[in-house]
Design a protein around this motif. Structure first.
Motif, short mmCIF file in Angstrom:
data_model
loop_
_atom_site.label_atom_id
_atom_site.label_comp_id
_atom_site.label_asym_id
_atom_site.label_seq_id
_atom_site.Cartn_x
_atom_site.Cartn_y
_atom_site.Cartn_z
N GLY A 207 0.06 -11.86 -0.34
CA GLY A 207 0.23 -10.51 -0.87
C GLY A 207 -1.08 -9.74 -0.90
N THR A 208 -2.14 -10.41 -1.29
CA THR A 208 -3.45 -9.77 -1.32
C THR A 208 -3.87 -9.34 0.09
OG1 THR A 208 -4.11 -11.10 -3.23
CG2 THR A 208 -5.87 -10.10 -1.95
N LEU B 248 4.64 -7.05 -6.92
CA LEU B 248 3.67 -6.62 -5.90
C LEU B 248 3.45 -5.12 -6.03
CD1 LEU B 248 5.90 -8.70 -3.94
CD2 LEU B 248 3.57 -8.97 -3.15
N ARG C 108 0.64 -15.35 -3.47
CA ARG C 108 -0.49 -14.59 -4.00
C ARG C 108 -1.54 -14.33 -2.92
NH1 ARG C 108 -5.43 -14.89 -5.63
NH2 ARG C 108 -5.61 -17.08 -4.99
N ALA D 233 6.20 -11.36 1.74
CA ALA D 233 5.37 -12.25 0.93
C ALA D 233 6.02 -13.63 0.80
CB ALA D 233 5.14 -11.64 -0.44
N ARG E 179 8.70 -7.85 -0.30
CA ARG E 179 9.03 -9.06 -1.06
C ARG E 179 9.43 -10.19 -0.11
NH1 ARG E 179 13.38 -6.28 -4.96
NH2 ARG E 179 13.89 -5.42 -2.89
N VAL F 142 -0.92 -8.92 -6.78
CA VAL F 142 0.21 -9.81 -7.05
C VAL F 142 0.11 -10.31 -8.48
CG1 VAL F 142 1.44 -11.88 -6.32
CG2 VAL F 142 0.20 -10.51 -4.62
N TYR G 196 -1.63 -5.79 -1.43
CA TYR G 196 -0.93 -5.67 -2.72
C TYR G 196 -1.67 -6.50 -3.77
CZ TYR G 196 2.99 -3.71 -0.13
OH TYR G 196 3.78 -2.90 0.67
#
Length: 399
Positions: A122-123, A158, A119, A59, A56, A129, A127
């Protein structure tokens, strides 16, 4: 006098003259804090996020690099000890700029810009998102600041997935804004299509590159800049968050600095030293004049403008506009283009009302709200990085 004595005397004269010339530079550099390490730039390092174990925080460390109004970085994050894969994003109303943003619209756009960077990051980190807006319900507009404290803008979840590198990830680490001159080369049809295709059924991206629109939009921009420069309370709001030197930038790590106008290298320290020793040079009429001049320089070197228009002006539309704006920035960077927001004409304080109405009449004749106005083009040179806070400051408690 023999030659050796004459030579020594000439050497002493040269040294004295040199000292008179160098002394101001030494004093200015010292006032600027030239030897201070720029801790405020650490979040821009591509491995900055790796020092944190919690995904977290990793990100969010990417979200911290997103565009944001007045570089106030008005984001606040709360976590739930019982849910290690989620966090809640709140708008930090204590970092609002109420003179230029009395309706907190820009504040909401800024939240969206953060979410889109999260987003994309995270990808790339492996992950999925999920972003849910207003998980605690809509704001009470009559008690807006209180609502911002109690109600999250979004819940971000996530979930571990296969790594899916985004072609846009690398561009997160480029400065979102370039205020320098752009080359006169017009945007190509392919570039224009790539940017306009980012629009959705609720939001439109429109690129303008013909002479008439460049003149009309440039006129709107200059009218708005002159209007804003003539409102003391608005200019004072900006002056209060100007960081004059390295000491202030490391202490506060948000707001404006001389890099904002593209000044780098030794000249940055000369200007910072001057402003530190003579603060009046960046206040009052001097600041207003410089703002108008820099805006005119930007308009004079703009081959295209882009507008983001939403169907309505709801809080959700404002946030989604911010997410779209981040995609626009990243896509532009992927095409070798730079952007700069010039959204004074879209601000909603009384002195801007006529200009706001005029640009909406011309560019949103069927209704809707213009959320962003930016210039786009090939930059003449790279923009310097701007200040960023330590990501841990955004969390109510360390996860």
């Amino acid at each position: 006098m023999d030659k050796r004595k004459a030579k020594r005397m000439l050497g002493r004269i040269a040294a004295a003259v040199s000292g008179c010339v160098l002394l101001p530079a030494v004093v200015l550099s010292a006032a600027s804090g030239i030897f201070r390490s720029p801790a405020y730039l650490e979040p821009w390092q591509k491995d900055y996020y790796r020092q944190f174990q919690d995904v977290r925080v990793q990100a969010a460390a990417h979200g911290l690099l997103a565009a944001n109004g007045h570089n106030m970085q008005p984001w606040f994050i709360r976590t739930d000890a019982g849910d290690a894969g989620s966090f809640y994003l709140y708008a930090d109303s204590s970092r609002q700029t109420p003179e230029v943003d009395p309706m907190a619209r820009q504040l909401m756009v800024t939240q969206g810009a953060f979410l889109e960077y999260v987003r994309v990051a995270g990808t790339a980190l492996g992950y999925t998102v999920d972003i849910g807006l207003f998980p605690h319900g809509a704001y009470d507009e009559g008690r807006l600041e209180e609502s911002m404290v109690r109600k999250a803008v979004a819940k971000v979840t996530l979930r571990k997935a296969a790594v899916s590198p985004s072609p846009l990830y690398a561009f997160l680490f480029q400065p979102d804004t370039n205020r320098g001159p752009y080359r006169p080369a017009p945007l190509t049809d392919q570039e224009t299509k790539a940017l306009q295709s980012l629009g959705t059924d609720k939001l439109a991206v429109e690129v303008f590159r013909n002479k008439d629109d460049l003149g009309r939009l440039g006129g709107n921009v200059m009218q708005a800049a002159k209007a804003e420069a003539g409102v003391p309370r608005v200019m004072e709001e900006s002056e209060q968050i100007f960081r004059a030197n390295e000491f202030a930038k490391n202490r506060y790590r948000y707001g404006f600095s001389v890099e904002g106008q593209g000044t780098t290298g030794i000249m940055k320290h000369v200007i910072q030293g001057v402003v530190t020793l003579f603060p009046s040079m960046n206040r009052g009429q001097a600041a207003s004049d410089r703002f108008v001049q820099s805006t005119q320089a930007a308009v004079d070197h703009t081959p295209a403008y882009a507008l983001i228009r939403s169907r309505d002006n709801s809080r959700e539309s404002q946030i989604l506009s911010g997410m779209l704006y981040s995609r626009l920035v990243l896509q532009a960077h992927s095409l070798g283009l730079a952007v700069q927001p010039l959204s004074q004409a879209l601000e909603e304080y009384p002195e801007m009302a006529n200009i706001y109405a005029a640009i909406h009449r011309d560019y949103a004749p069927q209704g809707g709200t213009l959320q962003m106005l930016v210039r786009i083009g090939q930059p003449v040179k790279e923009a310097p990085l701007s200040m960023r806070r330590d990501i841990r400051e955004l969390f109510s408690e360390a996860p």
